[in-house]
Design a protein around this motif. Structure first.
Motif, PDB file in Angstrom:
ATOM      1  N   MET A 190       0.853  -1.176   0.000  1.00 52.70           N
ATOM      2  CA  MET A 190       0.000   0.000   0.000  1.00 52.70           C
ATOM      3  C   MET A 190       0.896   1.234   0.000  1.00 52.70           C
ATOM      4  O   MET A 190       1.980   1.221   0.584  1.00 52.70           O
ATOM      5  CB  MET A 190      -0.920   0.019   1.231  1.00 52.70           C
ATOM      6  CG  MET A 190      -1.857  -1.155   1.328  1.00 52.70           C
ATOM      7  SD  MET A 190      -2.928  -1.110   2.808  1.00 52.70           S
ATOM      8  CE  MET A 190      -4.123   0.148   2.316  1.00 52.70           C
ATOM      9  N   SER A 191       0.448   2.289  -0.659  1.00 55.91           N
ATOM     10  CA  SER A 191       1.186   3.558  -0.676  1.00 55.91           C
ATOM     11  C   SER A 191       0.222   4.713  -0.546  1.00 55.91           C
ATOM     12  O   SER A 191      -0.882   4.682  -1.116  1.00 55.91           O
ATOM     13  CB  SER A 191       1.984   3.721  -1.978  1.00 55.91           C
ATOM     14  OG  SER A 191       3.089   2.858  -2.013  1.00 55.91           O
ATOM     15  N   ALA A 192       0.623   5.736   0.197  1.00 57.41           N
ATOM     16  CA  ALA A 192      -0.128   6.978   0.247  1.00 57.41           C
ATOM     17  C   ALA A 192       0.252   7.838  -0.948  1.00 57.41           C
ATOM     18  O   ALA A 192       1.425   7.906  -1.326  1.00 57.41           O
ATOM     19  CB  ALA A 192       0.160   7.722   1.541  1.00 57.41           C
ATOM     20  N   VAL A 193      -0.754   8.459  -1.544  1.00 58.69           N
ATOM     21  CA  VAL A 193      -0.554   9.353  -2.689  1.00 58.69           C
ATOM     22  C   VAL A 193      -0.966  10.745  -2.221  1.00 58.69           C
ATOM     23  O   VAL A 193      -2.143  10.988  -1.929  1.00 58.69           O
ATOM     24  CB  VAL A 193      -1.396   8.907  -3.895  1.00 58.69           C
ATOM     25  CG1 VAL A 193      -1.156   9.833  -5.090  1.00 58.69           C
ATOM     26  CG2 VAL A 193      -1.086   7.456  -4.262  1.00 58.69           C
ATOM     27  N   ARG A 200      -7.210   7.287 -10.071  1.00 61.62           N
ATOM     28  CA  ARG A 200      -7.973   6.108 -10.490  1.00 61.62           C
ATOM     29  C   ARG A 200      -7.586   5.685 -11.905  1.00 61.62           C
ATOM     30  O   ARG A 200      -7.450   4.496 -12.200  1.00 61.62           O
ATOM     31  CB  ARG A 200      -9.471   6.406 -10.405  1.00 61.62           C
ATOM     32  CG  ARG A 200     -10.349   5.161 -10.377  1.00 61.62           C
ATOM     33  CD  ARG A 200     -11.828   5.519 -10.344  1.00 61.62           C
ATOM     34  NE  ARG A 200     -12.161   6.465  -9.299  1.00 61.62           N
ATOM     35  CZ  ARG A 200     -12.382   6.142  -8.039  1.00 61.62           C
ATOM     36  NH1 ARG A 200     -12.246   4.885  -7.657  1.00 61.62           N
ATOM     37  NH2 ARG A 200     -12.700   7.073  -7.155  1.00 61.62           N
ATOM     38  N   GLU A 201      -7.415   6.651 -12.786  1.00 57.56           N
ATOM     39  CA  GLU A 201      -7.038   6.346 -14.179  1.00 57.56           C
ATOM     40  C   GLU A 201      -5.694   5.648 -14.245  1.00 57.56           C
ATOM     41  O   GLU A 201      -5.513   4.690 -15.003  1.00 57.56           O
ATOM     42  CB  GLU A 201      -7.006   7.634 -15.001  1.00 57.56           C
ATOM     43  CG  GLU A 201      -8.372   8.216 -15.300  1.00 57.56           C
ATOM     44  CD  GLU A 201      -8.279   9.609 -15.895  1.00 57.56           C
ATOM     45  OE1 GLU A 201      -7.143  10.060 -16.194  1.00 57.56           O
ATOM     46  OE2 GLU A 201      -9.332  10.262 -16.048  1.00 57.56           O
ATOM     47  N   VAL A 202      -4.732   6.123 -13.459  1.00 54.65           N
ATOM     48  CA  VAL A 202      -3.412   5.484 -13.440  1.00 54.65           C
ATOM     49  C   VAL A 202      -3.523   4.054 -12.924  1.00 54.65           C
ATOM     50  O   VAL A 202      -2.918   3.123 -13.483  1.00 54.65           O
ATOM     51  CB  VAL A 202      -2.426   6.303 -12.590  1.00 54.65           C
ATOM     52  CG1 VAL A 202      -1.143   5.517 -12.333  1.00 54.65           C
ATOM     53  CG2 VAL A 202      -2.106   7.624 -13.271  1.00 54.65           C
ATOM     54  N   CYS A 203      -4.295   3.844 -11.871  1.00 55.71           N
ATOM     55  CA  CYS A 203      -4.476   2.493 -11.336  1.00 55.71           C
ATOM     56  C   CYS A 203      -5.083   1.562 -12.383  1.00 55.71           C
ATOM     57  O   CYS A 203      -4.620   0.426 -12.575  1.00 55.71           O
ATOM     58  CB  CYS A 203      -5.358   2.534 -10.089  1.00 55.71           C
ATOM     59  SG  CYS A 203      -4.585   3.280  -8.638  1.00 55.71           S
ATOM     60  N   ALA A 251       4.528   0.331  -9.636  1.00 57.89           N
ATOM     61  CA  ALA A 251       4.434   0.895 -10.986  1.00 57.89           C
ATOM     62  C   ALA A 251       3.484   2.097 -11.020  1.00 57.89           C
ATOM     63  O   ALA A 251       3.789   3.137 -11.622  1.00 57.89           O
ATOM     64  CB  ALA A 251       3.974  -0.176 -11.967  1.00 57.89           C
ATOM     65  N   ALA A 252       2.328   1.942 -10.373  1.00 56.72           N
ATOM     66  CA  ALA A 252       1.384   3.054 -10.317  1.00 56.72           C
ATOM     67  C   ALA A 252       1.986   4.232  -9.564  1.00 56.72           C
ATOM     68  O   ALA A 252       1.821   5.394  -9.949  1.00 56.72           O
ATOM     69  CB  ALA A 252       0.083   2.605  -9.661  1.00 56.72           C
ATOM     70  N   GLY A 253       2.709   3.935  -8.484  1.00 57.55           N
ATOM     71  CA  GLY A 253       3.346   4.991  -7.723  1.00 57.55           C
ATOM     72  C   GLY A 253       4.369   5.757  -8.547  1.00 57.55           C
ATOM     73  O   GLY A 253       4.462   6.989  -8.457  1.00 57.55           O
ATOM     74  N   ALA A 254       5.131   5.043  -9.372  1.00 58.63           N
ATOM     75  CA  ALA A 254       6.126   5.704 -10.221  1.00 58.63           C
ATOM     76  C   ALA A 254       5.458   6.642 -11.219  1.00 58.63           C
ATOM     77  O   ALA A 254       5.933   7.761 -11.461  1.00 58.63           O
ATOM     78  CB  ALA A 254       6.971   4.650 -10.934  1.00 58.63           C
ATOM     79  N   GLU A 255       4.364   6.196 -11.810  1.00 60.08           N
ATOM     80  CA  GLU A 255       3.646   7.029 -12.779  1.00 60.08           C
ATOM     81  C   GLU A 255       3.024   8.249 -12.083  1.00 60.08           C
ATOM     82  O   GLU A 255       3.072   9.370 -12.608  1.00 60.08           O
ATOM     83  CB  GLU A 255       2.563   6.216 -13.472  1.00 60.08           C
ATOM     84  CG  GLU A 255       1.667   6.998 -14.410  1.00 60.08           C
ATOM     85  CD  GLU A 255       2.410   7.671 -15.553  1.00 60.08           C
ATOM     86  OE1 GLU A 255       1.906   8.687 -16.072  1.00 60.08           O
ATOM     87  OE2 GLU A 255       3.498   7.191 -15.932  1.00 60.08           O
ATOM     88  N   LEU A 256       2.465   8.043 -10.920  1.00 58.62           N
ATOM     89  CA  LEU A 256       1.860   9.159 -10.190  1.00 58.62           C
ATOM     90  C   LEU A 256       2.926  10.157  -9.731  1.00 58.62           C
ATOM     91  O   LEU A 256       2.698  11.369  -9.742  1.00 58.62           O
ATOM     92  CB  LEU A 256       1.072   8.622  -8.990  1.00 58.62           C
ATOM     93  CG  LEU A 256      -0.222   7.882  -9.351  1.00 58.62           C
ATOM     94  CD1 LEU A 256      -0.729   7.068  -8.171  1.00 58.62           C
ATOM     95  CD2 LEU A 256      -1.293   8.861  -9.823  1.00 58.62           C
TER      96      LEU A 256
END
Length: 305
Positions: free
Chosen positions: A129-132, A142-145, A174-179
């Protein structure tokens, strides 16, 4: 109107609730019930070790115990009844104990099992889990996920600018890197499992069976459900909502907004920590906030009214 709030995981600490239980009979009775429901729990709460208390199966009933000890001591001292209650994730069980929907010992046994089921659902190390954190929209997160390969979903909508994602470790990374590339700050969380995502489906199914075996009683006041952000007054709806919450997003921002819409202007966080109060101050700075965990907190509340 008063809204009673109850925290979720990671608000725990050694000694949680012990001062209240030592000082006030209402709190002591809660600790006695906790020991009957989960033998050995109250000693672990008082003495630790912290790594054992942190285990999900122990932390969940410990948090309910500390929260309800504080709540019942407050009720006895003030004679007040909240107009509404809400709890963050696990805290929704505490909210239903406060509202009379769930018997305390039933709730403690349920969350003890809930913790085991959630831990068992995904092998250690496979989830994350990661905080954004940042000013971007929830829809962009949501779109990135949705565009990321693997399972990664929104788990918590805690406050404007604070969202948590959960899922398979590689997908969360991966989602965290994009965000991060889009300007968000990413904070990996120290958790034992990827909560509030579809990977928790085995835990949801096991908990649903346990919930069906428990008696739910008429509610003294409405509880705001995590997964709908709407008030619930019919106890017959509660088992399905508590089961759905295991895999569903905690819509805390909307829960707080709903409480404000319903007229709540005084918010009391019962139990260990002040995480919810911190989030609320960002969303409703004009409201009155209190934390009740120790006898000193209770005295301060009485003096402030």
């Amino acid at each position: 109107m008063i809204a009673a709030l109850f925290p979720g995981q990671n608000s725990h600490a050694i000694g949680m609730g012990s001062e209240m239980a030592a000082a006030l009979p209402e709190a002591a009775a809660v600790f006695a019930a906790a020991e009957r429901a989960v033998p050995g729990l109250t000693r672990l709460m008082k003495e630790g070790p912290l790594e054992d208390l942190t285990l999900t199966a122990h932390q969940q009933p410990a948090l309910v115990t500390a929260s309800i000890a504080a709540y019942r001591a407050w009720r006895e001292a003030t004679g007040l009844t909240p107009a509404f209650a809400a709890g963050h994730s696990l805290g929704e069980f505490s909210a239903h104990v406060a509202a009379g929907t769930l018997d305390l010992e039933d709730a403690l046994r349920l969350v003890h099992a809930r913790g085991r089921y959630m831990q068992d659902a995904v092998p250690a190390g496979q989830g994350a889990m990661s905080a954004v954190v940042g000013a971007g929209s929830v829809e962009s997160i949501r779109e990135v996920c949705q565009a990321t390969e693997g399972v990664v979903e929104i788990a918590n909508l805690n406050a404007p600018g604070q969202t948590v994602i959960s899922g398979e470790a590689a997908a969360v990374a991966a989602a965290g890197a994009e965000l991060k590339a889009r300007g968000f700050r990413i904070i990996p969380l120290k958790v034992s499992a990827p909560f509030h995502c579809s990977l928790m489906q085995p835990a949801r199914e096991r908990l649903a069976a346990d919930l069906e075996a428990v008696a739910f009683r008429p509610m003294d006041f409405p509880v705001i459900a995590n997964v709908t952000a709407e008030p619930v007054s019919d106890a017959a709806q509660v088992p399905a909502l508590l089961a759905e919450q295991v895999t569903g997003s905690v819509r805390w921002t909307e829960c707080v907004q709903k409480l404000a819409e319903l007229g709540a202007s005084e918010f009391i966080e019962f139990g260990s920590g002040n995480v919810l109060t911190g989030l609320l101050k960002r969303m409703l700075p004009e409201a009155r906030f209190y934390n009740v965990h120790t006898p000193a907190d209770l005295e301060a509340y009485l003096a402030a009214r």
